[in-house]
Design a protein around this motif. Structure first.
Motif, PDB file in Angstrom:
ATOM      1  N   ILE A  13       0.842  -1.198   0.000  1.00 41.68           N
ATOM      2  CA  ILE A  13       0.000   0.000   0.000  1.00 41.68           C
ATOM      3  C   ILE A  13       0.878   1.249   0.000  1.00 41.68           C
ATOM      4  O   ILE A  13       0.610   2.208  -0.729  1.00 41.68           O
ATOM      5  CB  ILE A  13      -0.977  -0.024   1.195  1.00 41.68           C
ATOM      6  CG1 ILE A  13      -2.030  -1.118   0.963  1.00 41.68           C
ATOM      7  CG2 ILE A  13      -1.639   1.338   1.401  1.00 41.68           C
ATOM      8  CD1 ILE A  13      -2.887  -1.430   2.178  1.00 41.68           C
ATOM      9  N   ARG A  14       1.945   1.224   0.799  1.00 44.46           N
ATOM     10  CA  ARG A  14       2.870   2.370   0.834  1.00 44.46           C
ATOM     11  C   ARG A  14       3.466   2.627  -0.551  1.00 44.46           C
ATOM     12  O   ARG A  14       3.660   3.767  -0.959  1.00 44.46           O
ATOM     13  CB  ARG A  14       3.989   2.112   1.848  1.00 44.46           C
ATOM     14  CG  ARG A  14       4.937   3.297   2.027  1.00 44.46           C
ATOM     15  CD  ARG A  14       6.130   2.974   2.913  1.00 44.46           C
ATOM     16  NE  ARG A  14       6.912   1.833   2.474  1.00 44.46           N
ATOM     17  CZ  ARG A  14       7.772   1.848   1.443  1.00 44.46           C
ATOM     18  NH1 ARG A  14       7.945   2.942   0.731  1.00 44.46           N
ATOM     19  NH2 ARG A  14       8.450   0.764   1.112  1.00 44.46           N
ATOM     20  N   LYS A  15       3.693   1.557  -1.319  1.00 43.19           N
ATOM     21  CA  LYS A  15       4.248   1.683  -2.672  1.00 43.19           C
ATOM     22  C   LYS A  15       3.204   2.140  -3.688  1.00 43.19           C
ATOM     23  O   LYS A  15       3.540   2.407  -4.833  1.00 43.19           O
ATOM     24  CB  LYS A  15       4.819   0.348  -3.139  1.00 43.19           C
ATOM     25  CG  LYS A  15       6.085  -0.086  -2.458  1.00 43.19           C
ATOM     26  CD  LYS A  15       6.659  -1.264  -3.237  1.00 43.19           C
ATOM     27  CE  LYS A  15       6.907  -2.425  -2.340  1.00 43.19           C
ATOM     28  NZ  LYS A  15       7.304  -3.637  -3.056  1.00 43.19           N
ATOM     29  N   GLY A  16       1.934   2.181  -3.279  1.00 42.64           N
ATOM     30  CA  GLY A  16       0.889   2.622  -4.193  1.00 42.64           C
ATOM     31  C   GLY A  16       0.152   1.498  -4.897  1.00 42.64           C
ATOM     32  O   GLY A  16      -0.538   1.739  -5.889  1.00 42.64           O
ATOM     33  N   ASN A  17       0.258   0.283  -4.402  1.00 45.44           N
ATOM     34  CA  ASN A  17      -0.413  -0.855  -5.016  1.00 45.44           C
ATOM     35  C   ASN A  17      -1.914  -0.769  -4.699  1.00 45.44           C
ATOM     36  O   ASN A  17      -2.362  -1.091  -3.608  1.00 45.44           O
ATOM     37  CB  ASN A  17       0.184  -2.166  -4.489  1.00 45.44           C
ATOM     38  CG  ASN A  17      -0.361  -3.385  -5.197  1.00 45.44           C
ATOM     39  OD1 ASN A  17      -1.531  -3.432  -5.563  1.00 45.44           O
ATOM     40  ND2 ASN A  17       0.498  -4.379  -5.375  1.00 45.44           N
ATOM     41  N   VAL A  18      -2.679  -0.336  -5.684  1.00 46.68           N
ATOM     42  CA  VAL A  18      -4.118  -0.117  -5.506  1.00 46.68           C
ATOM     43  C   VAL A  18      -4.859  -1.442  -5.318  1.00 46.68           C
ATOM     44  O   VAL A  18      -5.819  -1.513  -4.549  1.00 46.68           O
ATOM     45  CB  VAL A  18      -4.699   0.693  -6.689  1.00 46.68           C
ATOM     46  CG1 VAL A  18      -6.210   0.842  -6.578  1.00 46.68           C
ATOM     47  CG2 VAL A  18      -4.040   2.066  -6.763  1.00 46.68           C
ATOM     48  N   ALA A  19      -4.432  -2.497  -5.990  1.00 46.38           N
ATOM     49  CA  ALA A  19      -5.086  -3.800  -5.839  1.00 46.38           C
ATOM     50  C   ALA A  19      -4.996  -4.285  -4.394  1.00 46.38           C
ATOM     51  O   ALA A  19      -5.977  -4.766  -3.832  1.00 46.38           O
ATOM     52  CB  ALA A  19      -4.475  -4.826  -6.786  1.00 46.38           C
ATOM     53  N   VAL A  20      -3.833  -4.143  -3.784  1.00 45.52           N
ATOM     54  CA  VAL A  20      -3.664  -4.537  -2.382  1.00 45.52           C
ATOM     55  C   VAL A  20      -4.507  -3.633  -1.482  1.00 45.52           C
ATOM     56  O   VAL A  20      -5.138  -4.106  -0.537  1.00 45.52           O
ATOM     57  CB  VAL A  20      -2.171  -4.501  -1.956  1.00 45.52           C
ATOM     58  CG1 VAL A  20      -2.038  -4.690  -0.448  1.00 45.52           C
ATOM     59  CG2 VAL A  20      -1.382  -5.575  -2.694  1.00 45.52           C
ATOM     60  N   ALA A  21      -4.552  -2.346  -1.799  1.00 51.57           N
ATOM     61  CA  ALA A  21      -5.364  -1.423  -0.997  1.00 51.57           C
ATOM     62  C   ALA A  21      -6.840  -1.802  -1.065  1.00 51.57           C
ATOM     63  O   ALA A  21      -7.540  -1.783  -0.038  1.00 51.57           O
ATOM     64  CB  ALA A  21      -5.152   0.015  -1.474  1.00 51.57           C
TER      65      ALA A  21
END
Length: 140
Positions: free
Chosen positions: A47-55
């Protein structure tokens, strides 16, 4: 403070609400840690890296667990009962995660979400949210 005053303190609606909230948040944190153990990726790092799928998948899990606790709170007065039903609901959501993985043999759910496949993340979120209503409605 007398015993009667102390008893009425713990029965006050604001104190009960704060206690229920605190327990539910603690359970959500613990249950998310369990989800973190069963997935191949690190939720908060992704999430910190910006992974929207994981978010989306993680957000669905948070919503799902919170929604199950909402039903448990509506139907049970005691904290132990609420925690018990919340745990049971969480275990059902966890089972749904494994069933989802099993029913998609053409690709690996964790790998797709880790690779920011937003379609898979969205379906994962909707499964968690949708099933939380079914699980919650079943809470007696």
């Amino acid at each position: 403070m007398g015993a009667m005053a102390m008893a009425s303190f713990w029965e006050h609606d604001m104190v009960k609400t704060a206690a229920n909230f605190s327990v539910a948040v603690l359970c959500i944190v613990v249950f998310l840690a369990v989800f973190e153990l069963v997935t191949k990726y690190k939720n908060w790092e992704e999430i910190r890296k910006g992974n929207v799928a994981v978010a989306m998948a993680t957000g669905g899990k948070i919503f799902g667990i919170a929604n199950i606790f909402r039903y448990a709170l509506a139907r049970h007065e005691s904290l132990p009962s609420m925690i018990g039903w919340g745990l049971y609901g969480f275990l059902l959501l966890l089972a749904a995660y494994f069933i989802y993985e099993f029913l998609t043999p053409k690709f690996n759910i964790d790998d797709e979400i880790a690779n920011d496949n937003r379609a898979v993340g969205l379906i994962s979120m909707v499964i968690s949210v949708g099933l939380s209503f079914v699980i919650g409605e079943g809470i007696q």
